[in-house]
Design an enzyme around this catalytic site. Structure first.
Site, PDB file in Angstrom:
ATOM      1  N   ARG A 246       0.793  -1.160   0.251  1.00 27.51           N
ATOM      2  CA  ARG A 246       0.229   0.179  -0.684  1.00 27.51           C
ATOM      3  C   ARG A 246       0.986   1.707   0.160  1.00 27.51           C
ATOM      4  O   ARG A 246       2.428   1.059   0.670  1.00 27.51           O
ATOM      5  CB  ARG A 246      -0.868  -0.016   1.157  1.00 27.51           C
ATOM      6  CG  ARG A 246      -2.497  -1.034   1.338  1.00 27.51           C
ATOM      7  CD  ARG A 246      -2.799  -0.511   0.565  1.00 27.51           C
ATOM      8  NE  ARG A 246      -4.464  -1.068   0.031  1.00 27.51           N
ATOM      9  CZ  ARG A 246      -4.393  -2.238  -0.719  1.00 27.51           C
ATOM     10  NH1 ARG A 246      -2.713  -2.718  -1.521  1.00 27.51           N
ATOM     11  NH2 ARG A 246      -6.088  -3.450   0.194  1.00 27.51           N
ATOM     12  N   GLU A 275      -3.558   7.410  -3.727  1.00 22.45           N
ATOM     13  CA  GLU A 275      -3.892   7.103  -5.448  1.00 22.45           C
ATOM     14  C   GLU A 275      -4.968   7.300  -5.959  1.00 22.45           C
ATOM     15  O   GLU A 275      -5.410   7.420  -5.056  1.00 22.45           O
ATOM     16  CB  GLU A 275      -3.294   5.512  -5.431  1.00 22.45           C
ATOM     17  CG  GLU A 275      -4.229   4.493  -4.899  1.00 22.45           C
ATOM     18  CD  GLU A 275      -3.599   2.942  -5.248  1.00 22.45           C
ATOM     19  OE1 GLU A 275      -2.286   3.376  -5.144  1.00 22.45           O
ATOM     20  OE2 GLU A 275      -4.183   2.127  -5.183  1.00 22.45           O
ATOM     21  N   HIS A 293      -1.216   0.175  -9.892  1.00 22.97           N
ATOM     22  CA  HIS A 293      -2.181  -0.559  -9.043  1.00 22.97           C
ATOM     23  C   HIS A 293      -3.218  -2.082  -9.351  1.00 22.97           C
ATOM     24  O   HIS A 293      -4.193  -1.907  -9.754  1.00 22.97           O
ATOM     25  CB  HIS A 293      -3.048   0.073  -7.807  1.00 22.97           C
ATOM     26  CG  HIS A 293      -3.399  -0.129  -6.651  1.00 22.97           C
ATOM     27  ND1 HIS A 293      -4.263  -0.006  -5.334  1.00 22.97           N
ATOM     28  CD2 HIS A 293      -3.312  -1.782  -6.332  1.00 22.97           C
ATOM     29  CE1 HIS A 293      -3.923  -0.757  -4.404  1.00 22.97           C
ATOM     30  NE2 HIS A 293      -3.934  -1.713  -5.075  1.00 22.97           N
TER      31      HIS A 293
END
Ligand SMILES: O=CC(=O)O
Length: 329
Positions: A246, A275, A293
């Site tokens: 993360r 993000e 991601h």
């Protein structure tokens, strides 16, 4: 809901904010559950909040997707909720403590994504070391051969790789990198009897003894910014950071500055602190590989996670042990 649905005693499962590519799974859930899906059931002009309050009272299970938050405000709308079925490995978007306080079980994706994420971590590392993306840009921009020789890159085999988080993703990363001839060590909350690699209880000590850190632990209060200034300094100017966990595991502002000053050798990011916002400074850095991601996203992983979701739901409603329960830290 229709009158027919009122006489249907199958548990009502809410699919909350699922991306459209996950919708085919909805039809497969129908064989065992009633499925409430705001995507297709919402009435024109109705807000998601109003939709939820209309149906919420009987929802017993919630399928949720990261990063959509599951916290007290949503739980307040779902008084009959008994299980939150996460579709991701990380559950930092779910207030697990609050769920447990209310007697609501929580599950995650288990090992469904581990191999794909581990592959991706290796891909990012190879890309940073061997400059695959940078070489691609060099050729496409017409710089070869006009702009002289392309710089040397660095070999993967023999690198000392520190894995931060030896869970199921970390152990898959370790297996792959050991096969490439890397010397693997790790940091984790506890030493893992099953991991045949040197263990460092302290991340700075791991960094001092590593050329590369691969970050793949869960994001919790304890691991927030686990990769901080001290760790970056310990890793040193040739060091490489790969983050497939993360964004907030890494102090991103610091890392950007270390990269800008040449005090870290390179980085591969699949995740970012805010993000989809990505620090603009990174765009110009050829020793940095950026990815939106996507480490988990393959059709094969999706099939696997669907199996885990289904198995958790079936187990829950037949009082059997859950396949991938999330316990409180
Ligand atoms: O990021 C994706 C996941 O946690 O599964």
């Amino acid at each position: 809901m229709s009158e027919e649905a009122d006489h249907d005693h199958r548990p009502l499962v809410l699919m909350h904010r699922l991306p459209s590519f996950a919708l085919p799974f909805r039809d497969r859930l129908h064989s065992h559950f009633r499925v409430l899906d705001p995507h297709s059931s919402i009435t024109a002009g109705e807000t998601p909040q109003a939709f939820l309050s209309r149906h919420a009272a009987s929802v017993q299970a919630l399928i949720t997707v990261c990063p959509s938050p599951v916290a007290a405000d949503l739980l307040d709308l779902l008084p009959s909720l008994r299980v939150v079925v996460g579709s991701s490995a990380g559950v930092d978007h779910i207030d697990v403590a609050e769920c447990h306080r209310r007697g609501i079980a929580v599950t995650n994706a288990g090992n469904a994504f581990s191999e794909d994420v581990a592959d991706y971590a290796v891909a990012l590392l190879l890309d940073v070391l061997r400059r695959v993306s940078a070489g691609n840009r060099f050729v496409r921009s017409g710089s070869w051969p006009q702009k002289g020789e392309y710089p040397l890159c660095s070999k993967l085999g023999g690198k000392r790789v520190g894995i931060v988080g030896m869970g199921s993703i970390g152990s898959e990363v370790a297996k792959r990198l050991a096969a490439f001839g890397c010397r693997v060590a790790y940091n984790s909350r506890n030493k893992k009897p099953s991991a045949p690699y040197p263990y460092y209880a302290n991340v700075c000590d791991l960094a001092v003894n590593s050329d590369v850190l691969v970050v793949c632990c869960a994001l919790t209060d304890k691991t927030h910014h686990i990769i901080n200034k001290d760790v970056l300094t310990a890793l040193g100017r040739d060091g490489i950071i790969i983050n497939v966990g993360r964004g907030a595991l890494v102090d991103e502002k610091e890392l950007v500055q270390y990269l800008a000053r040449g005090e870290i050798g390179g980085a591969g990011f699949d995740v970012f602190e805010k993000e989809p916002e990505v620090p603009k400074e990174l765009f110009a850095m050829d020793n940095v590989v950026l990815s939106p991601h996507r480490a988990v996203l393959t059709p094969e992983s999706f099939e696997a996670v669907f199996e885990v979701i289904m198995a958790n739901l079936k187990a829950f409603f037949s009082n059997k042990p859950l396949l991938s329960p999330v316990k409180l830290e």
